[in-house]
Scaffold this motif. Structure first.
Motif, PDB file in Angstrom:
ATOM      1  N   LEU A 120       0.310  -1.259  -0.057  1.00 15.50           N
ATOM      2  CA  LEU A 120       0.144   0.388   0.371  1.00 15.50           C
ATOM      3  C   LEU A 120       0.919   1.392  -0.512  1.00 15.50           C
ATOM      4  O   LEU A 120       0.455   2.164  -0.700  1.00 15.50           O
ATOM      5  CB  LEU A 120      -0.971   0.066   1.353  1.00 15.50           C
ATOM      6  CG  LEU A 120      -2.194   1.369   1.142  1.00 15.50           C
ATOM      7  CD1 LEU A 120      -3.007   0.744   0.037  1.00 15.50           C
ATOM      8  CD2 LEU A 120      -2.433   0.745   2.396  1.00 15.50           C
ATOM      9  N   ARG A 121       2.047   1.028   0.851  1.00 12.75           N
ATOM     10  CA  ARG A 121       3.128   2.360   0.615  1.00 12.75           C
ATOM     11  C   ARG A 121       3.505   2.724  -0.504  1.00 12.75           C
ATOM     12  O   ARG A 121       3.572   3.472  -1.144  1.00 12.75           O
ATOM     13  CB  ARG A 121       3.495   2.360   2.246  1.00 12.75           C
ATOM     14  CG  ARG A 121       4.814   3.776   2.069  1.00 12.75           C
ATOM     15  CD  ARG A 121       5.450   3.152   3.388  1.00 12.75           C
ATOM     16  NE  ARG A 121       6.608   1.364   3.758  1.00 12.75           N
ATOM     17  CZ  ARG A 121       6.229   1.013   4.294  1.00 12.75           C
ATOM     18  NH1 ARG A 121       5.217   1.416   5.344  1.00 12.75           N
ATOM     19  NH2 ARG A 121       6.952  -0.470   4.311  1.00 12.75           N
ATOM     20  N   GLU A 159       2.979   1.500  -3.604  1.00 11.58           N
ATOM     21  CA  GLU A 159       1.722   1.894  -4.725  1.00 11.58           C
ATOM     22  C   GLU A 159       0.987   2.623  -4.503  1.00 11.58           C
ATOM     23  O   GLU A 159       0.591   3.686  -5.703  1.00 11.58           O
ATOM     24  CB  GLU A 159       0.867   0.396  -4.763  1.00 11.58           C
ATOM     25  CG  GLU A 159       2.111  -0.923  -5.221  1.00 11.58           C
ATOM     26  CD  GLU A 159       1.321  -2.099  -5.184  1.00 11.58           C
ATOM     27  OE1 GLU A 159       1.816  -3.052  -6.029  1.00 11.58           O
ATOM     28  OE2 GLU A 159      -0.052  -2.622  -5.226  1.00 11.58           O
ATOM     29  N   THR A 160       0.521   3.590  -3.269  1.00 14.40           N
ATOM     30  CA  THR A 160      -0.276   4.190  -3.292  1.00 14.40           C
ATOM     31  C   THR A 160       0.050   5.699  -2.123  1.00 14.40           C
ATOM     32  O   THR A 160      -0.156   6.575  -2.668  1.00 14.40           O
ATOM     33  CB  THR A 160      -1.602   4.227  -3.007  1.00 14.40           C
ATOM     34  OG1 THR A 160      -0.942   4.015  -1.532  1.00 14.40           O
ATOM     35  CG2 THR A 160      -2.051   2.712  -3.164  1.00 14.40           C
ATOM     36  N   GLY A 161       1.204   4.963  -1.956  1.00 15.89           N
ATOM     37  CA  GLY A 161       1.739   6.390  -1.188  1.00 15.89           C
ATOM     38  C   GLY A 161       1.087   6.465   0.432  1.00 15.89           C
ATOM     39  O   GLY A 161       1.876   7.561   1.391  1.00 15.89           O
ATOM     40  N   CYS A 162       0.115   6.002   0.250  1.00 20.45           N
ATOM     41  CA  CYS A 162      -0.212   5.708   1.480  1.00 20.45           C
ATOM     42  C   CYS A 162       0.161   4.445   2.876  1.00 20.45           C
ATOM     43  O   CYS A 162       0.318   3.861   3.078  1.00 20.45           O
ATOM     44  CB  CYS A 162      -1.962   5.265   1.500  1.00 20.45           C
ATOM     45  SG  CYS A 162      -3.234   5.412   2.962  1.00 20.45           S
ATOM     46  N   SER A 163       0.432   5.404   3.475  1.00 19.69           N
ATOM     47  CA  SER A 163       1.548   4.614   5.529  1.00 19.69           C
ATOM     48  C   SER A 163       0.273   4.187   5.613  1.00 19.69           C
ATOM     49  O   SER A 163      -0.693   4.677   5.845  1.00 19.69           O
ATOM     50  CB  SER A 163       2.453   5.709   5.650  1.00 19.69           C
ATOM     51  OG  SER A 163       1.777   6.601   5.981  1.00 19.69           O
ATOM     52  N   GLU A 164       0.530   3.859   6.807  1.00 22.27           N
ATOM     53  CA  GLU A 164      -0.137   3.114   8.196  1.00 22.27           C
ATOM     54  C   GLU A 164      -0.471   4.525   8.941  1.00 22.27           C
ATOM     55  O   GLU A 164      -1.677   4.444   8.881  1.00 22.27           O
ATOM     56  CB  GLU A 164       0.972   3.023   9.324  1.00 22.27           C
ATOM     57  CG  GLU A 164      -0.448   2.088   9.877  1.00 22.27           C
ATOM     58  CD  GLU A 164       0.591   0.924  10.998  1.00 22.27           C
ATOM     59  OE1 GLU A 164      -0.032   0.267  11.248  1.00 22.27           O
ATOM     60  OE2 GLU A 164       1.665   0.596  10.020  1.00 22.27           O
ATOM     61  N   ALA A 165       0.598   6.268   8.448  1.00 22.15           N
ATOM     62  CA  ALA A 165      -0.168   6.319   9.514  1.00 22.15           C
ATOM     63  C   ALA A 165      -1.550   7.232   8.774  1.00 22.15           C
ATOM     64  O   ALA A 165      -2.306   8.091   9.157  1.00 22.15           O
ATOM     65  CB  ALA A 165       0.747   7.729   9.845  1.00 22.15           C
ATOM     66  N   GLY A 216       4.937   6.875  -7.291  1.00 17.73           N
ATOM     67  CA  GLY A 216       6.402   7.107  -7.040  1.00 17.73           C
ATOM     68  C   GLY A 216       7.346   6.181  -6.538  1.00 17.73           C
ATOM     69  O   GLY A 216       8.362   5.609  -6.968  1.00 17.73           O
ATOM     70  N   GLY A 217       6.735   4.734  -5.561  1.00 16.94           N
ATOM     71  CA  GLY A 217       7.038   4.310  -5.061  1.00 16.94           C
ATOM     72  C   GLY A 217       7.262   2.977  -6.549  1.00 16.94           C
ATOM     73  O   GLY A 217       7.509   1.510  -5.833  1.00 16.94           O
ATOM     74  N   PHE A 218       6.099   2.727  -7.365  1.00 20.15           N
ATOM     75  CA  PHE A 218       6.362   1.633  -8.299  1.00 20.15           C
ATOM     76  C   PHE A 218       7.124   1.278  -8.347  1.00 20.15           C
ATOM     77  O   PHE A 218       8.823   1.437  -8.349  1.00 20.15           O
ATOM     78  CB  PHE A 218       5.742   2.221  -9.784  1.00 20.15           C
ATOM     79  CG  PHE A 218       3.966   2.277  -9.513  1.00 20.15           C
ATOM     80  CD1 PHE A 218       3.620   1.619  -8.254  1.00 20.15           C
ATOM     81  CD2 PHE A 218       3.644   1.799 -10.405  1.00 20.15           C
ATOM     82  CE1 PHE A 218       1.980   1.584  -8.627  1.00 20.15           C
ATOM     83  CE2 PHE A 218       2.310   1.486 -11.152  1.00 20.15           C
ATOM     84  CZ  PHE A 218       1.153   1.981  -9.783  1.00 20.15           C
ATOM     85  N   THR A 219       7.609  -0.244  -8.557  1.00 22.42           N
ATOM     86  CA  THR A 219       8.927  -1.592  -9.345  1.00 22.42           C
ATOM     87  C   THR A 219       8.518  -0.824 -10.913  1.00 22.42           C
ATOM     88  O   THR A 219       7.802   0.174 -11.322  1.00 22.42           O
ATOM     89  CB  THR A 219       8.345  -2.734  -9.006  1.00 22.42           C
ATOM     90  OG1 THR A 219       7.598  -2.830  -9.609  1.00 22.42           O
ATOM     91  CG2 THR A 219       8.682  -2.715  -7.134  1.00 22.42           C
ATOM     92  N   ASP A 220       9.718  -1.539 -11.207  1.00 18.17           N
ATOM     93  CA  ASP A 220      10.160  -1.026 -12.752  1.00 18.17           C
ATOM     94  C   ASP A 220       8.608  -2.113 -13.576  1.00 18.17           C
ATOM     95  O   ASP A 220       8.157  -1.404 -14.777  1.00 18.17           O
ATOM     96  CB  ASP A 220      11.461  -1.281 -12.656  1.00 18.17           C
ATOM     97  CG  ASP A 220      11.788  -1.935 -14.394  1.00 18.17           C
ATOM     98  OD1 ASP A 220      11.728  -0.344 -15.438  1.00 18.17           O
ATOM     99  OD2 ASP A 220      12.217  -2.972 -15.305  1.00 18.17           O
TER     100      ASP A 220
END
Length: 168
Positions: free
Chosen positions: A62-63, A65-71, A114-118
């Motif tokens: 989730l973090r 692929e979406t930038g959404c952290s647990e917070a 932005g955290g997507f893999t190649d």
């Protein structure tokens, strides 16, 4: 194309039903880079890494692929709510994906990929938030295929005591 009767590689995966404050579900639109003309929609999530629990995997994916952290979540993950085993070909490899789905809620959320893999950058072309009515009326391919009915039941009945098997 690889035959699905070939020996499959087992892959344990955690997926997340990410709902916003209007009960819209986030889905990614993508394709197999080996078959770019076939498009489909799917939930955030991915493969479990060594030493990682399913819940840890769901939160990490989730973090990433979406930038959404647990917070950013309204509480912890709910569930697991569903399980399914899907056998499919992806990039010429037959995969048996043993999936566990969790529920997560956010207020409004601007997705950050932005955290997507190649591989994700090559295979995922879009994302959007879907209302239940939009899911129920679309002719697009959704995974799991019974997603509109499954999500409707989950929203009506809440998180089940044990995960519901939702088929292949």
């Amino acid at each position: 194309m690889t035959e699905l009767t070939s020996e499959a590689v087992d892959r344990e995966a955690a997926r997340v039903l990410l709902l916003d404050d209007r009960d819209r579900l986030l889905l990614f639109g993508g394709f197999d880079p080996h078959v770019p003309e076939v498009h489909f929609w799917f939930t955030p999530g991915g493969g479990v890494e060594p030493g990682e629990t399913l819940e840890e995997c769901a939160l990490r994916e989730l973090r990433e692929e979406t930038g959404c952290s647990e917070a950013g979540l309204d509480g912890r993950l709910g569930g697991p709510v569903w399980t399914r085993t899907a056998v499919f070909s992806f990039e010429g490899e037959v995969i048996r994906s043993i999936e566990t789905y969790f529920l997560a809620r956010v207020a409004a959320w601007d997705v950050d990929t932005g955290g997507f893999t190649d591989l994700e950058r090559r295979a995922v072309h879009t994302h959007r938030w879907w209302s239940l009515a939009e899911l129920a009326s679309t002719t697009e391919t959704l995974f799991p295929t019974a997603l509109p009915a499954l999500l409707r039941d989950l929203l009506q009945d809440g998180v089940p005591a044990r995960p519901v098997e939702v088929g292949a």
